[in-house]
Design an enzyme around this catalytic site. Structure first.
Site, PDB file in Angstrom:
ATOM      1  N   GLY A  69      32.941  45.606  41.775  1.00  0.00           N
ATOM      2  CA  GLY A  69      31.542  45.695  41.330  1.00  0.00           C
ATOM      3  C   GLY A  69      30.603  45.438  42.490  1.00  0.00           C
ATOM      4  CE1 TYR A  70      27.853  45.435  47.972  1.00  0.00           C
ATOM      5  CE2 TYR A  70      26.322  47.248  47.616  1.00  0.00           C
ATOM      6  CZ  TYR A  70      26.759  46.183  48.372  1.00  0.00           C
ATOM      7  OH  TYR A  70      26.105  45.845  49.532  1.00  0.00           O
ATOM      8  CE  LYS A  86      27.539  35.996  32.137  1.00  0.00           C
ATOM      9  NZ  LYS A  86      26.114  36.280  32.345  1.00  0.00           N
ATOM     10  N   GLY A 140      25.340  30.365  35.949  1.00  0.00           N
ATOM     11  CA  GLY A 140      25.114  30.917  37.300  1.00  0.00           C
ATOM     12  C   GLY A 140      25.364  29.931  38.417  1.00  0.00           C
ATOM     13  CE  LYS A 165      25.620  32.703  30.782  1.00  0.00           C
ATOM     14  NZ  LYS A 165      24.164  32.800  30.869  1.00  0.00           N
TER      15      LYS A 165
END
Ligand SMILES: NC(=O)c1ccc[n+]([C@@H]2O[C@H](COP(=O)([O-])OP(=O)(O)OC[C@H]3O[C@@H](n4cnc5c(N)ncnc54)[C@H](OP(=O)(O)O)[C@@H]3O)[C@@H](O)[C@H]2O)c1
Length: 328
Positions: free
Chosen positions: A10-11, A104, A133, A204
């Site tokens: 992933g970018y 998550k 985060g 989360k």
């Protein structure tokens, strides 16, 4: 000099953050780990997007090509959804590659399996970035859990919802106006459903539950509500009584049963989460010896999330280096 070879899955926001963090903190990491960390591959979905990636880095849409990179030691996973993230990380662990994830949704569902697999293959599985985060809640819980028992966790785990509720109160605006403002400021996605429905905070909460209590409640039994039904009139009335609506994840044991809810509640000024406004996240933990403490900070964003992932990398390799020194 030997290098630690890493790949990004992933970018997007997070992948680019990790890329930047590894570049800007190259020397610091080299000093700490004794080796440079080099990104050697990047997995993406859309081969036609223009990307600011060094030309010597291998870019592919095929995960099998990432696994073929000789000497690959670490994977940073920052893609979206349960699959293909879970399958990719499982296969990486089976090849002895350390994994660090921000995903998550995937980790709430499959974290336990991945951690178990990691143990089987003597591979680290790190997930600080999945929850709140940049706030170091996972490592803090792991540290105190060595001795303490966790009695309760309450958290503001979604910055978008917290921003909307803060704006509705401070500027007396409607939910729709506050949501638009969040979108204009880049705090909410074009499709904000996962944030405002409470689903993001739910994932989360499940990750925290697994770590703190060694299990998750049955998902369908968790009371889950987002913030969409809260009106400006309700916020105004609460404000007149010096109360605030906060979207709170709550996990605790009652008579041996694990209870959890993720929903907006009214809290008083004396509550430790009362003053947490804007996009910040915060988690209040009650522990058997330590008592109550609260961590507050940026719960999302390119660099705070990357910070959590690169700190995970630093942890993995400082522990490895220590073990190596002890065995010599
Ligand atoms: N954004 C945050 O602040 C934040 C904070 C904590 C955790 N997270 C989690 O981190 C992960 C990434 O978030 P983000 O905000 O960076 O998302 P994003 O900006 O949408 O980027 C997602 C990236 O993953 C790639 N991707 C998606 N599906 C893929 C697939 N099947 N195969 C290969 N590549 C795929 C996309 O490729 P293309 O570029 O080709 O489209 C894109 O580069 C999510 O799981 C999110 O929940 C995000």
């Amino acid at each position: 000099m030997a290098k630690i070879k890493a790949a990004l899955l992933g970018y997007g926001t997070v992948g680019q953050g990790v890329y930047t963090a590894l570049k800007t903190h190259r020397q610091r990491l080299k000093g700490l780990l004794g080796e440079e960390v080099e990104i050697v591959g990047v997995l993406i979905k859309d081969p036609h997007k223009r990307r600011d990636i060094d030309s010597n880095i291998f870019i592919t849409t095929e995960f099998k090509d990432i696994l073929k990179i000789p000497g690959l030691q670490v994977i940073f996973e920052a893609i979206v959804g349960e699959e293909p993230g879970y399958t990719y990380l499982r296969r990486a662990i089976e090849k002895g590659i350390q994994v660090i994830t921000a995903n998550k949704v995937m980790f709430a569902r499959y974290g336990k399996e991945l951690l178990q697999k990691g143990k089987e293959y003597d591979v680290s599985v790190r997930y600080e970035a999945t929850t709140a985060g940049g706030v170091p809640i996972i490592r803090t819980l792991k540290q105190i859990l060595q001795v303490n028992k966790i009695e309760r966790i309450q958290g503001i785990l979604n910055g978008t919802s917290n921003f909307i509720l803060t704006e509705m109160r401070n500027n007396e605006i409607s939910f729709d106006e506050a949501l638009k403002l969040a979108q204009r400021n880049g705090y909410a996605e074009e499709n904000p459903t996962s944030d405002i429905s409470g689903k993001d905070a739910f994932c989360k909460t499940m990750i925290l539950s697994e770590l703190a209590f060694g299990k998750q409640p049955i998902w369908s039994e968790v009371e889950l509500q987002g913030i969409t039904a809260i009106t400006s009139e309700q916020v105004k009335q609460a404000s007149q009584r010096n109360l605030k609506y906060k979207h709170i994840a709550d996990i605790y044991q009652e008579n041996g049963d694990l209870k959890a809810s993720v929903k907006p509640i009214l809290i008083e000024e004396s509550h430790p989460l009362y003053s947490v406004d804007g996009v910040d996240n915060a988690i209040t933990v009650e522990a058997s010896l330590l008592g109550r403490f609260t961590l507050i900070g940026p719960g999302a964003g390119k660099l705070p999330t990357a910070s959590a992932m690169v700190e995970d990398l630093a942890d993995i390799y400082t522990v490895k280096n220590r073990q190596l020194q002890l065995s010599i």
